[in-house]
Design an enzyme around this catalytic site. Structure first.
Site, PDB file in Angstrom:
ATOM      1  CB  CYS A 253       2.843  -6.616  -3.215  1.00 58.64           C
ATOM      2  SG  CYS A 253       3.103  -5.377  -4.493  1.00 58.64           S
TER       3      CYS A 253
ATOM      4  CB  CYS B 264       0.437  -1.095  -4.801  1.00 59.81           C
ATOM      5  SG  CYS B 264       2.012  -1.931  -4.976  1.00 59.81           S
TER       6      CYS B 264
ATOM      7  N   GLY C 139     -30.015  -7.465  -1.073  1.00 62.43           N
ATOM      8  CA  GLY C 139     -29.791  -8.623  -1.911  1.00 62.43           C
ATOM      9  C   GLY C 139     -30.908  -8.888  -2.909  1.00 62.43           C
TER      10      GLY C 139
ATOM     11  CB  CYS D 108       3.929  -2.160  -1.659  1.00 62.64           C
ATOM     12  SG  CYS D 108       2.539  -3.313  -1.450  1.00 62.64           S
TER      13      CYS D 108
ATOM     14  CB  CYS E 113      -1.117  -4.465  -4.782  1.00 63.04           C
ATOM     15  SG  CYS E 113      -0.246  -4.720  -3.259  1.00 63.04           S
TER      16      CYS E 113
END
Lengths: 267, 297, 230
Positions: B245, B276, B36, B248, B270
């Site tokens: 979605c 997807c 970080g 899918c 997606c």
């Protein structure tokens, strides 16, 4: 804890702030030279002088904004005595967020103008670990009321406030963590006369209720008479006289003090 | 390592010279050692302008070896202009194999999304970062923000969240949601939707973040904690997709909204195109899904 | 309670070419609990000066000023402040207040400074203001707009809000009519009865006769005639 009970409890205790031989130069010029004093819990010390007297330099050195060239500053923190000159940066910054407070002359220097009033007041709480939104907000509302800003303005930005309100917001922001020592640099400078009266009254009340110690730098003798227990008069970087406020103002001994006092216009 | 040249040009392998790659790798190592923490690095002039992913490209270039298989996505899709450009760039200057399948890639460079499919220890995820400093918009002074990171003074981050709640009734930050890495440094995970934040923590892959214009690199080593900041009474919630979605049928992926005609009809698909397509290839379909569906992200 | 021993006072006026004025020398005086001593002397002879030195407002050039156990001439500022809060009260000739504070709070302030419950403090303040015939409608107003007599009565109320063991009064009955003068003198008698030591200046002979047990002429402390020394 009121001033009364707090000072009775620490009557003969060590001073809260002990300054010896504080000196700061600007090249060959003296900023302030050889300043020494003790400040006890619950005491308000006024520092007066004209422009160039060194009072602002002195305040900056005391508050840690400037590094002195010489001298010692001992502070009796909640964790024990410390020499502020040798403090680590972390400790000093933490001290400035918790036990110390600094009220700038221009409130814009002491506020985040892009953050709401509530956020400004809550910041110090969040900086020391407050993580409950509801509690932070309640504390902010409480403090806004104490400085006579309507709690309904908690979400307004300081840019929407008048100068007097901004100054009161700055005070709330500083006092929310219950500091022990407040530094104030011309707290009423730039404010209208009627607004000044209100602010001084507020400061007096808060100082008494919270048992604060304060060091106030100003050129306005009326402010010190009202707020300060003790007075230090500075000229050319040196302290020329110090003592009880009303005694220094009503029975000045030093030539410069006499000049200062006699120059004040009576209204 | 000897310079590898492609047939058509005099480029060094992955465009950057070896010394530059070494410098970037040192920065990456520092970043991995301190999760970080923003490591400054000497960002180079790249053949695309600042603001077009130069940070991610430099990190990828420093990590690439000839055996790598590279995937590049932009907002989850392999076939948008920028993803295609960057993928072609590396094909040309490094000659590495490329793929759109998340599971087959060894290095994935991404802009503003984390792939839906879980990553493995053998993979590196490289993020493109515009503004690495999470407190930049509250505290414009670099000197101050550096001090705050150094001294772990993050009260200001919570002020930002406080302001959100005060203004919108909830934490309205919906992307680039700040996280605390390994319990120490607060970092900006790049403008990924907060939906993706839970994938940051304890991820098996190595996650590297590159900001070219701002000249910073930071990292989350594998299996590092990344906790999204919040309040006790306003806990972090990764917003869930409100739709399945349409292609899918997935109800767990992040969705894009697509307007399909001038009457305002829309569909949700997606954002992760590979995810997807993979589901459809396995026979899972949504409301609109038909074999070989047109449209899509 | 109040013991003044061999006190001298000198003013050095630097703004006027450093003239030195010796205005007092060898001042000695005692005030016992329950006693009221009146200071007399011609105008300018140093009555107010002596009172101010006991209060700590003026610096004594030499000598000791004991109020209880504290030597005001030598005490540190915070000791004097504590003394003024708990032990020594002062009613000056002129009311000096913070602008915009209501009269009720002005009078209640000494009690608030001692940590007394605000409601109780204000109740006591109300009681005193009523006794001094300040109409209730004025209690919420700042005394800065009151007449001289009204201001003086608010001043007195403030001075008597707390039961100080020692009290300094500078012309407390000036600018008051007969009724109110009587009220003030009664307040002084009540203070004496509870054991307060009072040092006061009363131009009014009748007032002096009523409340003062002794009288001290301060001209006996003036060094010759006050003369200019360069």
């Amino acid at each position: 804890m009121t001033t009364a009970s707090r000072s009775m409890a620490v009557e003969d205790d060590a001073p809260l702030l002990s300054v010896r031989g504080l000196t700061r130069r600007y090249g060959a010029r003296i900023g302030c030279a050889d300043v020494s004093f003790d400040l006890f819990p619950g005491e308000v010390l006024g520092i007066v002088g004209e422009s160039g007297s060194g009072k602002s330099t002195l305040l900056a050195c005391l508050a840690g904004h400037l590094t002195p060239d010489d001298g010692q500053i001992h502070y009796l923190s909640n964790d024990g005595p410390c020499d502020t000159r040798t403090l680590s940066e972390t400790t000093r910054r933490r001290l400035m967020r918790t036990e110390w407070a600094y009220v700038h002359q221009n409130p814009r220097d002491g506020l985040r103008m892009g953050v709401s009033a509530g956020g400004n007041v809550g910041e110090r709480l969040m900086a020391v670990g407050a993580r409950h939104y509801g509690q932070i907000r309640t504390a902010a509302e409480d403090w806004l009321e104490r400085v006579e800003i309507s709690a309904g303005r908690i979400d307004d930005r300081p840019s929407a406030f008048s100068g007097g309100m901004q100054q009161r917001l700055q005070i709330a922001r500083n006092l929310v963590t219950g500091p022990r020592l407040v530094f104030m640099d011309e707290p009423t400078g730039g404010l209208d006369v009627s607004v000044q009266a209100r602010l001084l009254d507020l400061l007096r009340g808060l100082v008494r209720q919270m048992g604060l110690s304060a060091i106030i730098v100003t050129h306005d003798l009326a402010v010190v008479r009202l707020l300060a227990d003790r007075l230090m008069v500075m000229k050319d970087g040196r302290v020329v006289e110090q003592g009880l406020t009303d005694q220094v103002l009503d029975d000045p001994q030093h030539a410069y003090t006499q000049l200062l006092v006699s120059s004040v216009l009576q209204v | 390592m000897p310079a590898t040249q492609t047939a058509e040009s005099a480029y060094n392998f992955a465009y950057l010279d070896e010394q530059t790659k070494r410098m970037i790798r040192r920065a990456i190592l520092k970043g991995v050692a301190v999760p970080g923490y923003q490591v400054p690095f000497a960002s180079r002039e790249m053949p695309m302008p600042y603001g077009w992913g130069t940070g991610g490209v430099q990190v990828t270039a420093a990590c690439l070896v000839p055996e790598d298989r590279l995937k590049v996505i932009d907002q989850g899709a392999d076939d948008t202009t920028n993803a295609v450009s960057i993928r072609k760039f590396f094909e040309r200057t490094a000659g590495v194999a490329v793929t759109t399948a998340t599971s087959e890639a060894t290095i994935i460079q991404t802009r503003h999304r984390i792939p839906e499919e879980a990553l493995t220890e053998a993979q590196i995820l490289v993020y493109q970062v515009p503004i690495p400093e999470p407190m930049r918009f509250l505290e414009p002074r670099e000197t101050e923000t550096r001090k705050m990171h150094e001294l772990e003074e993050y009260g200001l981050m919570h002020v930002k969240l406080y302001e959100d709640i005060a203004r919108h009734g909830e934490i309205a930050t919906s992307y680039a949601y700040p996280v605390k890495a390994a319990g120490r440094y607060v970092m900006d995970p790049s403008p990924i939707p907060k939906f993706d934040n839970p994938k940051l923590g304890q991820n098996a892959a190595l996650q590297l973040f590159g900001a070219g214009r701002e000249q910073r690199i930071y990292a989350l080593p594998p299996y590092t904690d990344a906790v999204s900041l919040d309040f006790d009474d306003h806990p972090f919630v990764a917003s869930k997709a409100m739709h399945d979605c349409d292609l899918c049928g997935s109800d767990t992926s992040y969705q894009d909204e697509v307007i399909t005609d001038d009457q305002g009809s829309r569909m949700f698909v997606c954002s992760d195109t590979d995810f997807c397509a993979g589901r459809r290839a396995r026979g899972l379909f949504g409301r609109l899904g038909v074999p070989d569906a047109e449209g899509g992200a | 309670m109040i013991k003044i021993r061999d006190v001298a006072k000198t003013f050095t006026l630097h703004t006027q070419g450093s003239i030195t004025l010796r205005v007092m020398a060898g001042a000695s005086l005692s005030v016992n609990p329950g006693e009221c001593v009146g200071l007399v002397g011609a105008s300018g002879s140093g009555k107010s000066t002596l009172i101010r030195m006991v209060w700590g407002n003026y610096l004594a050039a030499s000598g000791t000023i004991l109020v209880g156990a504290v030597d005001v001439a030598r005490a540190r500022p915070r000791e004097i402040i504590r003394l003024r809060r708990e032990t020594l009260g002062y009613v000056s000739q002129f009311l000096r207040v913070v602008p915009r504070v209501p009269s009720l709070d002005v009078v209640a302030e000494p009690l608030l400074n001692l940590g007394v419950d605000p409601a109780a403090a204000r109740a006591r303040a109300a009681e005193l203001l009523a006794r001094l015939n300040i109409p209730e409608r004025l209690w919420a107003l700042s005394p800065t707009t009151f007449s001289g007599g009204e201001q003086q009565r608010v001043n007195i109320a403030r001075g008597f809000a707390h039961c100080y063991p020692a009290l300094l009064l500078d012309e407390p009955t000036a600018s008051l009519d007969a009724t109110n003068r009587d009220v003030v003198l009664t307040l002084i008698e009540e203070a004496k009865a509870r054991g307060a030591a009072i040092l006061g200046i009363f131009h009014d002979e009748g007032a002096r006769a009523r409340v003062c047990d002794r009288v001290m002429d301060v001209t006996s402390f003036t060094p010759g005639a006050a003369h200019a020394v360069r």
